[in-house]
Design a protein around this motif. Sequence first.
Motif, PDB file in Angstrom:
ATOM      1  N   PHE A  60       0.606  -1.616  -0.481  1.00  0.00           N
ATOM      2  CA  PHE A  60       0.117  -0.030  -0.354  1.00  0.00           C
ATOM      3  C   PHE A  60       0.493   1.627   0.816  1.00  0.00           C
ATOM      4  O   PHE A  60       0.762   2.380  -0.941  1.00  0.00           O
ATOM      5  N   LEU A  61       1.189   0.898   0.761  1.00  0.00           N
ATOM      6  CA  LEU A  61       2.469   2.259   0.897  1.00  0.00           C
ATOM      7  C   LEU A  61       3.464   2.561  -0.066  1.00  0.00           C
ATOM      8  O   LEU A  61       3.611   3.698  -0.679  1.00  0.00           O
ATOM      9  N   ALA A  62       4.607   1.278  -1.370  1.00  0.00           N
ATOM     10  CA  ALA A  62       4.649   1.574  -2.567  1.00  0.00           C
ATOM     11  C   ALA A  62       4.040   2.248  -3.128  1.00  0.00           C
ATOM     12  O   ALA A  62       4.341   2.662  -4.004  1.00  0.00           O
ATOM     13  N   GLY A  63       2.245   1.864  -3.307  1.00  0.00           N
ATOM     14  CA  GLY A  63       1.067   2.351  -4.622  1.00  0.00           C
ATOM     15  C   GLY A  63       1.846   4.186  -4.655  1.00  0.00           C
ATOM     16  O   GLY A  63       1.274   4.963  -4.988  1.00  0.00           O
ATOM     17  N   PHE A  64       1.909   4.033  -2.574  1.00  0.00           N
ATOM     18  CA  PHE A  64       0.728   6.231  -2.130  1.00  0.00           C
ATOM     19  C   PHE A  64       2.474   6.461  -2.878  1.00  0.00           C
ATOM     20  O   PHE A  64       2.041   7.334  -2.902  1.00  0.00           O
TER      21      PHE A  64
END
Length: 418
Positions: free
Chosen positions: A319-323
């Motif tokens: 999720f943080l990578a997508g952010f």
Amino acid sequence: MDNWKKKTALFLASQAITLLGSSLVQYSIIWYVANETKSGVMVTLMTICGFLPQVLISIFAGVWADRFSRKKMIIMADGCIAVSTLILAFIVMNTKDFFWALLVISAIRSVGAGIQTPAVNSAIPQLVPIDKLMRIGAINSSVQSIINIVAPIVGSGVLILGKFHYVMFIDVITAAIGISIFAFFVPLPKLERADGKELPGYFDDLKDGVSYALGHQFLRRTLIVCGVFCFLIVPAAILNELYVVRLFGDVFPDNSYLALAINAVAFFAGAIVGGIVLSAWGGFPNRLKTLALGGIGFGVTTIVIGLVSSFWLYLVVIFLAGFAMPFNNSPLMVMLQEKVEPEKQGRVFSLLQIVNVLVMQLGLLVFGPLADIVPLQWLMVGSGVGLLIMTVCIVRWKSFYREGVTLIAPLSDENEIP
């Protein structure tokens, strides 16, 4: 630019609808290959068929986007992709040995994408005021991320409850809807050459576009940065599905497609939030500072992906990578839209696409076979470290870093940045 917001909204909506169907097919094909073979080589082969033809056609597509109607190019490309997908659906329905068809149709769809991409990227500045490009770019990134959340949910549902070819019929329907909206409700202004000269010969135009891109220090450096970035993200971006199948396929033993769907949803949910934040904020005045922030975020999360062993903790990290992704993509695209002359944007975006795809194929040829020899976790950690090193180099490359500041006047032979 009267009613630019309405025109832009309809244009982005039409592209979003067609993207939804295309994403369904893309996810389904990659998931099928990864789930059935669990082979890095097979995933590499399928991905090369899905991207390499873009390089071959992009050599010409950029010039076409600067010479001919970008609207007609987008519509024809979307239509051809839909027709090829319909053919694939009938092949899948009538034979059990359709792996060859997946390869061939993926290549045909790639040709369509290669024609469409520079035309779409070049059309946006024709609709949007230059000072609004960053916000529209961030909004577009969020819209695409929403689609990339919906697509795996719908795709996994269809694969679990229905049949493989159902997703292909959905693609044909969404293409028809998207093409209709764009064709009837979005007038695209005719592009005039800034120099007022008559259209040169085709190969003269092609040579002029390449010379323009390679003749400017800023554009040369941008291509180098994009190439390095595309090489290093291959493990996290392309081998991601294989990573999930191998490491977390037993989380849902009855259906591994569910783990793949949740993985995609987590990544693109993060990208939506990141796009919303970037849209509201607008980024730093220096676009490269914004890009560096995204590079650090994606590099750190890629390293952590290779270290976690819990699927649920992995979802938080992905999720943080997508952010972080909109902070990489949007500043780069906006810099080019701001600095490149409108009548040359098609060729510049085409050259950028060629570099990106070629480098990613090189990355696949390196990382794909390696994924069958060494643990994928090692590749994740190594590529994440590489991304951090690249980001530090961008910031310390002072002459290039200063060029990230917004420049309203497009690059030309008279105002080249030294």
